[in-house]
Design an enzyme around this catalytic site. Structure first.
Site, PDB file in Angstrom:
ATOM      1  N   LYS A  94       0.827  -1.216   0.000  1.00 36.32           N
ATOM      2  CA  LYS A  94       0.000   0.000   0.000  1.00 36.32           C
ATOM      3  C   LYS A  94       0.856   1.260   0.000  1.00 36.32           C
ATOM      4  O   LYS A  94       0.362   2.353  -0.321  1.00 36.32           O
ATOM      5  CB  LYS A  94      -0.965   0.000   1.180  1.00 36.32           C
ATOM      6  CG  LYS A  94      -0.340   0.187   2.533  1.00 36.32           C
ATOM      7  CD  LYS A  94      -1.379   0.222   3.623  1.00 36.32           C
ATOM      8  CE  LYS A  94      -0.755   0.448   4.999  1.00 36.32           C
ATOM      9  NZ  LYS A  94      -0.017   1.716   5.090  1.00 36.32           N
ATOM     10  N   ASP A  95       2.154   1.131   0.349  1.00 44.29           N
ATOM     11  CA  ASP A  95       3.054   2.279   0.357  1.00 44.29           C
ATOM     12  C   ASP A  95       3.847   2.413  -0.938  1.00 44.29           C
ATOM     13  O   ASP A  95       4.654   3.346  -1.062  1.00 44.29           O
ATOM     14  CB  ASP A  95       4.033   2.177   1.532  1.00 44.29           C
ATOM     15  CG  ASP A  95       3.351   2.327   2.877  1.00 44.29           C
ATOM     16  OD1 ASP A  95       2.311   3.008   2.941  1.00 44.29           O
ATOM     17  OD2 ASP A  95       3.841   1.746   3.871  1.00 44.29           O
ATOM     18  N   ARG A 144      -7.796   8.518   1.812  1.00 44.34           N
ATOM     19  CA  ARG A 144      -8.824   7.506   1.538  1.00 44.34           C
ATOM     20  C   ARG A 144      -9.715   7.310   2.762  1.00 44.34           C
ATOM     21  O   ARG A 144     -10.945   7.271   2.644  1.00 44.34           O
ATOM     22  CB  ARG A 144      -8.143   6.181   1.160  1.00 44.34           C
ATOM     23  CG  ARG A 144      -9.098   4.987   1.029  1.00 44.34           C
ATOM     24  CD  ARG A 144      -8.320   3.685   0.897  1.00 44.34           C
ATOM     25  NE  ARG A 144      -7.485   3.423   2.048  1.00 44.34           N
ATOM     26  CZ  ARG A 144      -7.883   2.802   3.148  1.00 44.34           C
ATOM     27  NH1 ARG A 144      -9.127   2.366   3.257  1.00 44.34           N
ATOM     28  NH2 ARG A 144      -7.054   2.602   4.153  1.00 44.34           N
ATOM     29  N   ARG A 145      -9.107   7.200   3.932  1.00 41.49           N
ATOM     30  CA  ARG A 145      -9.892   7.023   5.155  1.00 41.49           C
ATOM     31  C   ARG A 145     -10.695   8.284   5.478  1.00 41.49           C
ATOM     32  O   ARG A 145     -11.858   8.211   5.880  1.00 41.49           O
ATOM     33  CB  ARG A 145      -8.968   6.667   6.318  1.00 41.49           C
ATOM     34  CG  ARG A 145      -8.404   5.246   6.218  1.00 41.49           C
ATOM     35  CD  ARG A 145      -7.277   5.027   7.207  1.00 41.49           C
ATOM     36  NE  ARG A 145      -6.836   3.628   7.218  1.00 41.49           N
ATOM     37  CZ  ARG A 145      -5.638   3.235   7.636  1.00 41.49           C
ATOM     38  NH1 ARG A 145      -4.762   4.135   8.065  1.00 41.49           N
ATOM     39  NH2 ARG A 145      -5.318   1.962   7.619  1.00 41.49           N
ATOM     40  N   ARG A 162       1.053  11.521  12.075  1.00 41.52           N
ATOM     41  CA  ARG A 162       2.145  10.816  11.428  1.00 41.52           C
ATOM     42  C   ARG A 162       2.884   9.935  12.429  1.00 41.52           C
ATOM     43  O   ARG A 162       2.631   9.960  13.623  1.00 41.52           O
ATOM     44  CB  ARG A 162       3.121  11.825  10.806  1.00 41.52           C
ATOM     45  CG  ARG A 162       2.570  12.621   9.630  1.00 41.52           C
ATOM     46  CD  ARG A 162       2.235  11.759   8.430  1.00 41.52           C
ATOM     47  NE  ARG A 162       3.305  10.818   8.139  1.00 41.52           N
ATOM     48  CZ  ARG A 162       4.453  11.141   7.550  1.00 41.52           C
ATOM     49  NH1 ARG A 162       4.682  12.382   7.184  1.00 41.52           N
ATOM     50  NH2 ARG A 162       5.374  10.234   7.306  1.00 41.52           N
ATOM     51  N   ARG A 168       1.696   6.400  17.035  1.00 43.76           N
ATOM     52  CA  ARG A 168       0.336   6.931  16.917  1.00 43.76           C
ATOM     53  C   ARG A 168      -0.537   6.447  18.080  1.00 43.76           C
ATOM     54  O   ARG A 168      -1.336   7.207  18.625  1.00 43.76           O
ATOM     55  CB  ARG A 168      -0.276   6.519  15.571  1.00 43.76           C
ATOM     56  CG  ARG A 168       0.158   7.420  14.416  1.00 43.76           C
ATOM     57  CD  ARG A 168      -0.456   6.995  13.112  1.00 43.76           C
ATOM     58  NE  ARG A 168       0.345   6.004  12.425  1.00 43.76           N
ATOM     59  CZ  ARG A 168      -0.026   5.371  11.323  1.00 43.76           C
ATOM     60  NH1 ARG A 168      -1.230   5.607  10.795  1.00 43.76           N
ATOM     61  NH2 ARG A 168       0.765   4.500  10.745  1.00 43.76           N
ATOM     62  N   CYS A 265      -0.459  10.750  -4.589  1.00 42.54           N
ATOM     63  CA  CYS A 265      -0.500  10.437  -3.157  1.00 42.54           C
ATOM     64  C   CYS A 265      -1.664  11.113  -2.446  1.00 42.54           C
ATOM     65  O   CYS A 265      -2.034  10.710  -1.350  1.00 42.54           O
ATOM     66  CB  CYS A 265       0.814  10.829  -2.496  1.00 42.54           C
ATOM     67  SG  CYS A 265       1.063  12.613  -2.357  1.00 42.54           S
TER      68      CYS A 265
END
Length: 332
Positions: A94-95, A144-145, A162, A168, A265
Site C-alpha cells: 500500500k506504500d 482515503r480514510r 504521522r 500513533r 499520493c
C-alpha cells in the site's frame, strides 16, 4: 525448493550475507524478520542480515503530499537495491506508489499471502464510532480514510497523525484531543496490539444513509512485496518460491487499476481484489473527492488468469464515470 537452487544460493552468498533492506519501524522490522524466517526455512544455514533504514518519509513530520508522496517511503531503499548495498527489499504494497515506475532492473519477485485488510477504529475506552460526539477528532493521515469517514459522519473532524503505529497509539493515549484513530487491523497484529479497544469496519460499500460505516481498503492493503534485481537469478528464483500466486494476481489487478487511474499520493482511491467461491477474480474500485461528498465506484469480475485485463476494465469504468475529474480536483 530443489537442491540445485539451495546450493546455488549457498554458493552465491558463501562469503557474505543475503541483505534485506527494510524501513526501521517496529512493524517494518516484524515484516522483514518474517521474510528472513521464510528464507531460513527454505535454505537452512544461509546467512541473512537485516539492513534497517529510516526513510525521508519516516523523518518528515508534515503531509506526505508536501514531500512528494508515498514514493519517499521506498526511494532510499530502492537506491540501496540498485546500488547493490542490499539484495532484496521488503515493502508494504500500500506504500508503493502506482504512478512511479520501479527502478530499472528491479521487480517484485514475491508477494506474501495477504493478511486481514480491514481498517479499525481504535479508541481509549471502546466507544463505538456511532457514539462519538459531534466534532470529535479522528487521527488519520490517509486521504482515503478521511473521504470515506466523511461520507458517513461529516460531523466528525480528522487531523493528520504521522509516525509509526506504535507512536500513533502512544499519541492517542497521551493526547486527549484525539477521540480515536483509524488504523489497519493487520498492523495492530504485527505489533502485538490486538488487545486494544477497536471496532472493525466492514469492507463492503454501504450507502451513506445506511447507518453502517464502511471502509474499502487501499490498493495493496495487507500485502508484503519483496523486490530484487532481475539480474540476480538465484535471488529471483528464491523469491518465486516465496510467492503466493493468488495474492500476486490480486495485486496485479489492483495496481493495474491504480496505474491507469493515474492517481497520486493525495488521491482518495480504494481498491480490493479477491477470489470468489466459484473461482472468479473480483475487483472493486472507488475514487472519491477530497471530502467524500462525491465518488464513483465499479465492481467487475474476470478471469483469474488475466488480472491485468480486469484491472484495466475497472479503471475504464471508473474513468467513464468521471474518476479523472475527481482525481484532478484533489491535485489543487
Amino acid at each position: 525448493m530443489t537442491d540445485a537452487l539451495i546450493n546455488l544460493l549457498r554458493d552465491a552468498f558463501s562469503d557474505r550475507p543475503l541483505r534485506i533492506g527494510t524501513r526501521s519501524s517496529p512493524m517494518a522490522l516484524y515484516q522483514a524478520n518474517d521474510v528472513r524466517d521464510r528464507i531460513h526455512k527454505r535454505v537452512p544455514g544461509l546467512d541473512v542480515e537485516l539492513v534497517p533504514m529510516t526513510t525521508s518519509a519516516d523523518r518528515w513530520p508534515g503531509s506526505l503530499a508536501e514531500l512528494g508522496g508515498k514514493g519517499n517511503f521506498t526511494k532510499e531503499i530502492d537506491r540501496s537495491l540498485t546500488s547493490a548495498q542490499i539484495d532484496i527489499a521488503v515493502h508494504c504494497m500500500k506504500d508503493v506508489p502506482g504512478d512511479v515506475p520501479l527502478p530499472q532492473g528491479t521487480a517484485f519477485g514475491a508477494y506474501l499471502e495477504r493478511e486481514d485488510v480491514h481498517d479499525v477504529v481504535v479508541t481509549r475506552d471502546g466507544t463505538p464510532l456511532a457514539e462519538l460526539p459531534e466534532g470529535a477528532i479522528i487521527g488519520t493521515s490517509s486521504v482515503r480514510r478521511h473521504a470515506q469517514l466523511h461520507m458517513y459522519r461529516p460531523d466528525l473532524r480528522t487531523e493528520p497523525i504521522r509516525g509509526n503505529v506504535n507512536s500513533r497509539l502512544a499519541k492517542l493515549d497521551e493526547d486527549t484531543k484525539y477521540a480515536a484513530l483509524i488504523l489497519a487491523r493487520a498492523g495492530l497484529g504485527r505489533i502485538d496490539a490486538l488487545d486494544r479497544h477497536y471496532e472493525v469496519l466492514p469492507l463492503e460499500f454501504h450507502p451513506a444513509d445506511s447507518g453502517i460505516v464502511s471502509m474499502v481498503p487501499a490498493v495493496g492493503a495487507g500485502v508484503i512485496g519483496i523486490q530484487a534485481r532481475t539480474a540476480d537469478d538465484s535471488v529471483m528464483r528464491l523469491l518465486d518460491e516465496l510467492n503466493h500466486p493468488a495474492t500476486a494476481a490480486h495485486i496485479l489487478a489492483e495496481r493495474t487499476m491504480l496505474h491507469l487511474l493515474r492517481g497520486h499520493c493525495n488521491s482518495p482511491i480504494a481498491g480490493h481484489a479477491s477470489t470468489t467461491p466459484d473461482g472468479q477474480l473480483s475487483l472493486y474500485g472507488m475514487v472519491f473527492n477530497g471530502d467524500g461528498s462525491q465518488f464513483v465506484r465499479a465492481h467487475l469480475w474476470g478471469d483469474p488468469g488475466d488480472p491485468a485485463t480486469l484491472g484495466s476494465r475497472v479503471a475504464a469504468d471508473l474513468l467513464h464515470q468521471g474518476a479523472d475529474q475527481l482525481i484532478t480536483e484533489t491535485r489543487k
